[in-house]
Design a protein around this motif. Structure first.
Motif, PDB file in Angstrom:
ATOM      1  N   ILE A  13       5.736 -39.258 -46.579  1.00  0.00           N
ATOM      2  CA  ILE A  13       6.037 -39.215 -45.149  1.00  0.00           C
ATOM      3  C   ILE A  13       5.145 -38.159 -44.506  1.00  0.00           C
ATOM      4  N   VAL A  14       4.210 -38.591 -43.695  1.00  0.00           N
ATOM      5  CA  VAL A  14       3.258 -37.695 -43.026  1.00  0.00           C
ATOM      6  C   VAL A  14       3.662 -37.559 -41.571  1.00  0.00           C
ATOM      7  N   GLU A  15       3.888 -36.322 -41.139  1.00  0.00           N
ATOM      8  CA  GLU A  15       4.327 -36.085 -39.767  1.00  0.00           C
ATOM      9  C   GLU A  15       3.536 -34.980 -39.080  1.00  0.00           C
ATOM     10  N   THR A  51       7.812 -25.060 -48.375  1.00  0.00           N
ATOM     11  CA  THR A  51       9.167 -24.957 -48.914  1.00  0.00           C
ATOM     12  C   THR A  51      10.198 -25.643 -48.032  1.00  0.00           C
ATOM     13  N   SER A  52      10.011 -25.593 -46.713  1.00  0.00           N
ATOM     14  CA  SER A  52      10.989 -26.224 -45.821  1.00  0.00           C
ATOM     15  C   SER A  52      10.952 -27.750 -45.928  1.00  0.00           C
ATOM     16  N   ASP A  53       9.807 -28.322 -46.311  1.00  0.00           N
ATOM     17  CA  ASP A  53       9.728 -29.776 -46.466  1.00  0.00           C
ATOM     18  C   ASP A  53      10.509 -30.271 -47.672  1.00  0.00           C
ATOM     19  N   HIS A  54      10.982 -29.350 -48.496  1.00  0.00           N
ATOM     20  CA  HIS A  54      11.797 -29.747 -49.640  1.00  0.00           C
ATOM     21  C   HIS A  54      13.276 -29.859 -49.268  1.00  0.00           C
ATOM     22  N   ALA A  55      13.628 -29.466 -48.051  1.00  0.00           N
ATOM     23  CA  ALA A  55      15.027 -29.525 -47.624  1.00  0.00           C
ATOM     24  C   ALA A  55      15.461 -30.974 -47.459  1.00  0.00           C
ATOM     25  N   ILE A  56      16.595 -31.335 -48.041  1.00  0.00           N
ATOM     26  CA  ILE A  56      17.078 -32.710 -47.991  1.00  0.00           C
ATOM     27  C   ILE A  56      17.394 -33.130 -46.558  1.00  0.00           C
ATOM     28  N   ILE A  57      17.755 -32.165 -45.708  1.00  0.00           N
ATOM     29  CA  ILE A  57      18.071 -32.506 -44.314  1.00  0.00           C
ATOM     30  C   ILE A  57      16.834 -33.010 -43.596  1.00  0.00           C
ATOM     31  N   TRP A  58      15.705 -32.308 -43.756  1.00  0.00           N
ATOM     32  CA  TRP A  58      14.467 -32.741 -43.116  1.00  0.00           C
ATOM     33  C   TRP A  58      13.976 -34.065 -43.686  1.00  0.00           C
ATOM     34  N   ILE A  59      14.107 -34.229 -44.976  1.00  0.00           N
ATOM     35  CA  ILE A  59      13.652 -35.479 -45.596  1.00  0.00           C
ATOM     36  C   ILE A  59      14.453 -36.662 -45.063  1.00  0.00           C
TER      37      ILE A  59
END
Length: 263
Positions: A106-108, A141-149
């Protein structure tokens, strides 16, 4: 890993078809060898958000948690180390682990630009080498958060559905497009297998219970045998037995061949 066990023991689970087995992993760690990751790319699907560090670093989690350095420093050192190692050397290292299956990236965000953009999903297979380098960014590290994913995956899905509704694709064309996507995924999988053989990935062309090649993929097997002729070496005694034979008097003579050229 459980999906691999299911595929290998389908006879104990009611002889289910391989294409009905699906595994979905969210931000997975690098937990399997390259030949397993490529071999089961048609079964395992992994979702990775932008610059997530975990699917990119080959450092075991145990070493990360036991490290005396802070996580950004450790990622920086790992990035510099991987930059100095050629890609073909890394792919041939049997000790190196990889993220499993087909990766949906997922590229944003775009390089040298601020802010988030509408997410776009891109597919990749570990042998492509797209996730062999750690991206040093503030969001590693924040891209590993399940909420963001979860949030960005839902946004990407909504954009895809909105595009479908805007284009008003007829049912017949929608079915044809699904068949085209499935065919593209199969071709991508076969191309990854061929690339694994070309790069001489360890265990890529050796028969094994957890081998690289798909059932019935004779084309890839032929490519592997043609690309690695030195692997099928025979001893001198076996060569002599193939070329020569003993006659009635016990003397060694050249083995007779048929019209087709075979002994």
């Amino acid at each position: 890993m459980l999906a691999i066990l299911v595929v290998q023991n389908r006879d104990r689970l009611g002889n289910i078809e391989r294409r009905r087995v699906r595994c979905f992993a969210i931000a997975p760690a690098r937990c399997m060898s390259l030949n397993l990751a490529v071999r089961y790319a048609d079964v395992i699907n992994s979702v990775v958000l932008q610059d997530d560090f975990l699917p990119r670093t080959s450092t075991p989690l145990e070493d990360i948690f036991k490290s005396l350095f802070c996580l950004p420093c450790l990622l920086c050192l790992r990035c510099m180390k991987d930059t100095c190692i050629p890609e073909d050397v890394k792919l041939r290292d049997p000790r190196r682990l990889y993220a499993p299956g087909r990766l949906y990236h997922i590229v944003e965000r775009k390089p040298c630009k601020c802010g988030r953009f509408p997410p776009v999903v891109r597919t990749a297979v570990p042998v492509d080498g797209r996730f062999e380098h750690i991206v040093l960014s503030c969001n590693a590290t924040s891209d590993h958060a399940i909420i963001w994913i979860e949030r960005e995956a839902e946004r990407a899905l909504d954009l895809m559905l909105q595009k479908e509704r805007t284009m008003a694709i007829p049912t017949s064309q929608k079915m044809e497009r699904h068949e085209t996507l499935a065919r593209d995924h199969n071709e991508e999988h076969r191309a990854a297998l061929r690339r694994a053989v070309t790069l001489e990935v360890p265990h890529a062309y050796y028969p094994s219970v957890y081998g690289t090649f798909d059932e019935g993929s004779r084309e890839v097997a032929e490519v592997s045998s043609a690309s690695a002729p030195t692997r099928a070496r025979i001893s001198w005694d076996e060569l002599i037995e193939r070329v020569f034979e003993k006659d009635e008097s016990g003397k060694m003579v050249i083995r007779r061949t048929t019209s087709g050229g075979s002994p």
